[in-house]
Write a protein that holds these residues in place. Structure first.
Motif, PDB file in Angstrom:
ATOM      1  N   ASP A  36      30.022   9.575 108.041  1.00 10.63           N
ATOM      2  CA  ASP A  36      30.753   9.583 106.771  1.00 10.63           C
ATOM      3  C   ASP A  36      29.818   9.488 105.570  1.00 10.63           C
ATOM      4  N   ASN A  37      28.609   8.989 105.815  1.00 12.07           N
ATOM      5  CA  ASN A  37      27.685   8.748 104.702  1.00 12.07           C
ATOM      6  C   ASN A  37      26.598   9.814 104.552  1.00 12.07           C
ATOM      7  N   VAL A  38      26.707  10.860 105.347  1.00 13.25           N
ATOM      8  CA  VAL A  38      25.684  11.918 105.301  1.00 13.25           C
ATOM      9  C   VAL A  38      26.372  13.267 105.115  1.00 13.25           C
ATOM     10  N   ILE A  39      25.782  14.121 104.275  1.00 13.90           N
ATOM     11  CA  ILE A  39      26.289  15.489 104.138  1.00 13.90           C
ATOM     12  C   ILE A  39      25.219  16.422 104.701  1.00 13.90           C
ATOM     13  N   ASP A  40      25.539  17.026 105.839  1.00 16.60           N
ATOM     14  CA  ASP A  40      24.576  17.907 106.498  1.00 16.60           C
ATOM     15  C   ASP A  40      24.991  19.352 106.267  1.00 16.60           C
ATOM     16  N   SER A  41      24.365  19.988 105.279  1.00 15.35           N
ATOM     17  CA  SER A  41      24.733  21.368 104.974  1.00 15.35           C
ATOM     18  C   SER A  41      23.573  22.295 105.297  1.00 15.35           C
ATOM     19  N   THR A  42      22.986  22.095 106.460  1.00 13.91           N
ATOM     20  CA  THR A  42      21.760  22.829 106.791  1.00 13.91           C
ATOM     21  C   THR A  42      22.024  24.104 107.590  1.00 13.91           C
ATOM     22  N   LEU A  43      22.626  23.964 108.773  1.00 12.02           N
ATOM     23  CA  LEU A  43      22.698  25.121 109.678  1.00 12.02           C
ATOM     24  C   LEU A  43      23.867  26.051 109.392  1.00 12.02           C
ATOM     25  N   GLY A  44      23.658  27.326 109.646  1.00 19.09           N
ATOM     26  CA  GLY A  44      24.699  28.330 109.460  1.00 19.09           C
ATOM     27  C   GLY A  44      25.591  28.438 110.671  1.00 19.09           C
ATOM     28  N   ALA A  45      26.291  27.361 110.986  1.00 16.63           N
ATOM     29  CA  ALA A  45      27.238  27.388 112.101  1.00 16.63           C
ATOM     30  C   ALA A  45      28.492  26.645 111.662  1.00 16.63           C
ATOM     31  N   LEU A  46      29.637  27.081 112.176  1.00 16.62           N
ATOM     32  CA  LEU A  46      30.899  26.446 111.791  1.00 16.62           C
ATOM     33  C   LEU A  46      31.039  25.091 112.476  1.00 16.62           C
ATOM     34  N   VAL A  47      31.302  24.088 111.647  1.00 20.86           N
ATOM     35  CA  VAL A  47      31.426  22.728 112.153  1.00 20.86           C
ATOM     36  C   VAL A  47      32.763  22.183 111.663  1.00 20.86           C
ATOM     37  N   ASP A  48      33.473  21.433 112.501  1.00 19.22           N
ATOM     38  CA  ASP A  48      34.772  20.905 112.044  1.00 19.22           C
ATOM     39  C   ASP A  48      34.559  19.673 111.146  1.00 19.22           C
ATOM     40  N   ASP A  49      35.658  19.114 110.638  1.00 17.72           N
ATOM     41  CA  ASP A  49      35.528  18.022 109.670  1.00 17.72           C
ATOM     42  C   ASP A  49      34.916  16.760 110.276  1.00 17.72           C
ATOM     43  N   ASP A  50      34.917  16.685 111.628  1.00 16.96           N
ATOM     44  CA  ASP A  50      34.291  15.520 112.279  1.00 16.96           C
ATOM     45  C   ASP A  50      32.837  15.773 112.632  1.00 16.96           C
ATOM     46  N   GLY A  51      32.328  16.910 112.248  1.00 18.93           N
ATOM     47  CA  GLY A  51      30.914  17.187 112.506  1.00 18.93           C
ATOM     48  C   GLY A  51      30.649  17.835 113.862  1.00 18.93           C
ATOM     49  N   ASN A  52      31.712  18.293 114.545  1.00 13.68           N
ATOM     50  CA  ASN A  52      31.500  18.944 115.850  1.00 13.68           C
ATOM     51  C   ASN A  52      31.475  20.466 115.689  1.00 13.68           C
ATOM     52  N   LEU A  53      30.583  21.101 116.441  1.00 18.34           N
ATOM     53  CA  LEU A  53      30.489  22.564 116.419  1.00 18.34           C
ATOM     54  C   LEU A  53      31.831  23.180 116.819  1.00 18.34           C
ATOM     55  N   ILE A  54      32.301  24.147 116.049  1.00 22.45           N
ATOM     56  CA  ILE A  54      33.552  24.826 116.411  1.00 22.45           C
ATOM     57  C   ILE A  54      33.240  25.881 117.472  1.00 22.45           C
ATOM     58  N   CYS A  55      33.925  25.788 118.602  1.00 23.72           N
ATOM     59  CA  CYS A  55      33.738  26.750 119.694  1.00 23.72           C
ATOM     60  C   CYS A  55      35.123  27.329 119.976  1.00 23.72           C
ATOM     61  N   LEU A  56      35.328  28.602 119.694  1.00 16.94           N
ATOM     62  CA  LEU A  56      36.678  29.169 119.810  1.00 16.94           C
ATOM     63  C   LEU A  56      37.188  29.060 121.257  1.00 16.94           C
ATOM     64  N   GLU A  57      38.385  28.473 121.378  1.00 20.23           N
ATOM     65  CA  GLU A  57      38.982  28.219 122.691  1.00 20.23           C
ATOM     66  C   GLU A  57      39.200  29.533 123.460  1.00 20.23           C
ATOM     67  N   THR A  58      39.685  30.556 122.759  1.00 20.92           N
ATOM     68  CA  THR A  58      39.968  31.839 123.428  1.00 20.92           C
ATOM     69  C   THR A  58      38.684  32.431 124.021  1.00 20.92           C
ATOM     70  N   VAL A  59      37.583  32.231 123.322  1.00 24.44           N
ATOM     71  CA  VAL A  59      36.302  32.779 123.770  1.00 24.44           C
ATOM     72  C   VAL A  59      35.805  32.019 125.000  1.00 24.44           C
ATOM     73  N   TYR A  60      35.852  30.682 124.905  1.00 30.90           N
ATOM     74  CA  TYR A  60      35.258  29.898 125.993  1.00 30.90           C
ATOM     75  C   TYR A  60      36.154  29.801 127.225  1.00 30.90           C
ATOM     76  N   SER A  61      37.470  29.928 127.056  1.00 31.93           N
ATOM     77  CA  SER A  61      38.295  29.961 128.270  1.00 31.93           C
ATOM     78  C   SER A  61      38.071  31.304 128.977  1.00 31.93           C
ATOM     79  N   GLU A  62      37.846  32.366 128.206  1.00 35.93           N
ATOM     80  CA  GLU A  62      37.553  33.669 128.821  1.00 35.93           C
ATOM     81  C   GLU A  62      36.213  33.619 129.564  1.00 35.93           C
ATOM     82  N   LEU A  63      35.225  33.046 128.908  1.00 39.74           N
ATOM     83  CA  LEU A  63      33.888  32.958 129.520  1.00 39.74           C
ATOM     84  C   LEU A  63      33.952  32.197 130.841  1.00 39.74           C
ATOM     85  N   LYS A  64      34.688  31.071 130.811  1.00 36.73           N
ATOM     86  CA  LYS A  64      34.711  30.225 132.001  1.00 36.73           C
ATOM     87  C   LYS A  64      35.563  30.799 133.124  1.00 36.73           C
TER      88      LYS A  64
END
Ligand SMILES: Cc1ncc(COP(=O)(O)O)c(C=O)c1O
Length: 414
Positions: A36-64
């Motif tokens: 909550d006390n850090v703003i990390d605006s470094t990498l060009g990847a989609l991250v959710d509001d909790d700081g977790n990388l967004i991984c599209l469910e449709t993509v990863y269920s297909e992959l698996k």
């Protein structure tokens, strides 16, 4: 000079990637001070509001769900034939140019940019990109003994600087008789600028005018890495139809990436898509890129190709995937709007933002500003001409408050 084992052409500074280095520092700060006390605006990847990388469910269920053999097997050198069809649809979405079009699978957009620079320039040539550009254009060019020339992206009105583009374009073409220019649109990294359809007309008019000299060879590379996060619906794809019926000495190549649109950054997949009014030029592109594939990485990531193909073949999966991308796009738009509004309120000057993952703040002392901002636990990338803020990686709430923090630091540095 210290002792060197590598050959002269492969001697480069002993330094790590600056952006990944800064991202590691941001991670350390999060561990120490809490997210909550850090703003990390470094990498060009989609991250959710909790700081977790967004991984599209449709993509990863297909992959698996893919059979092991479909993941393990080699892909064809040029890419799986059904993928090479699917990737064209994914790229053009109804705005396919009326031209001869061939695609070759590459490991991400980076692989296509690499092929464009190597296969379409001569040793010592300079490639043309704007002055707000993605660093690896230089890395790749240097690797091959090519240089990069910049034109100014913006004029005084904050529009595409067609005068600067024309000047540099003609200067290089006159000297080299062939020119690769990479245009990173829509959603330029690092500014978020997208060329309007009228601006594309101006670019193509300059190319057509110069194509009247049959000795000139003009190669326009459209780096479309962020296209899935641009505009409403498919409006930012309309310009593709402008590549119909061009003179045969204008060749267009789209560097298509699955990294952002499919959240498959590490799966390394994309395509080089060549567009020409000449069947011979399109075929020549295909075989040249296929040869380059074999020489560099042999073949691409088969599982990633299958994910795209399987989603494309099944209308229900396509709809679910598109819904997911659209909700991510809406989230991104809200964050960018919050940053732009925050900048207005704080009186922070930013470059014109239209779409995508990043917003840029022009300033003369970016490195110092970035260092000062680290002390405030705000991590933002320093570029030559300013700071890059990754709205893709920061919550709406933090996007709103960041401009005031940046403004304060920049004012203190004056
Ligand atoms: C402007 C631009 N072009 C191309 C790429 C290519 O990425 P990838 O090789 O992962 O597809 C990126 C990724 O960061 C980018 O920012």
């Amino acid at each position: 000079m210290s002792f060197k084992m590598v050959a002269d052409h492969a001697v480069w500074p002993l330094e790590n990637d600056a952006i990944f280095g800064l991202a590691a520092k941001a991670k350390e700060a999060i561990e120490k001070y809490g997210k909550d006390n850090v703003i990390d605006s470094t990498l060009g990847a989609l991250v959710d509001d909790d700081g977790n990388l967004i991984c599209l469910e449709t993509v990863y269920s297909e992959l698996k769900s893919l059979p092991n053999a479909d993941i393990a097997a080699y892909a064809q050198v040029a890419g799986q034939p059904d993928f090479l069809e699917a990737v064209q649809d994914a790229c053009f979405k109804g705005y396919k140019p009326d031209a001869y079009i061939k695609a070759v699978a590459t490991p991400g957009g980076t692989g296509s940019v690499r092929h464009a620079i190597w296969n379409y320039t001569n040793p010592g040539d300079s490639i043309l990109v704007c002055d707000w550009f993605w660093g690896p254009y230089v890395t790749i060019s240097e690797e091959f003994g090519r240089t990069v020339t910049n034109y100014e992206l913006f004029n005084d009105k904050g529009e595409f600087n067609i005068i600067s583009f024309k000047e540099k374009f003609e200067e290089l073409l006159k000297k080299q008789k062939r020119l690769v220019t990479i245009i990173n649109t829509p959603a330029n990294n690092p500014t978020g600028y997208s060329l309007s359809d009228e601006e594309w007309d101006e670019v193509l008019n300059i190319a057509k005018e110069n194509a009247k000299d049959p000795e000139n060879k003009i190669i326009i590379v459209v780096d479309s890495a962020y296209i899935d996060y641009a505009g409403i619906g498919n409006e930012r794809r309309k310009f593709f139809t402008k590549f119909s019926h061009l003179p045969e000495n204008i060749f267009v190549m789209v560097a298509y990436s699955m990294s952002k649109g499919y959240t498959m950054y590490g799966m390394r997949s994309g395509a080089a898509i060549g567009i020409s009014s000449s069947e011979d030029v399109a075929n020549e592109f295909y075989y040249s890129a296929m040869h380059a594939n074999r020489a560099n990485w042999s073949n691409g990531t088969r599982a990633a190709m299958s994910v795209m193909t399987n989603i494309a073949k099944d209308p229900a999966k396509t709809k679910a995937y598109e819904d997911e991308v659209n909700s991510t796009k809406t989230m991104l738009r809200k964050r960018a709007d919050a940053f732009v509004e925050g900048a207005k309120e704080a009186g922070l000057e930013i470059l014109p933002y239209r779409d995508g993952f990043f917003v840029s703040i022009p300033c003369s002392n970016a490195k110092k500003a970035s260092e000062e901002l680290i002390k405030e636990n705000l991590f933002v990338v320093a570029l030559k001409k300013g700071l890059r803020f990754a709205v893709c990686a920061v919550s709406e709430e933090k996007c709103r408050v960041s401009p005031a923090k940046i403004k304060r630091v920049l004012d203190n540095l004056k």
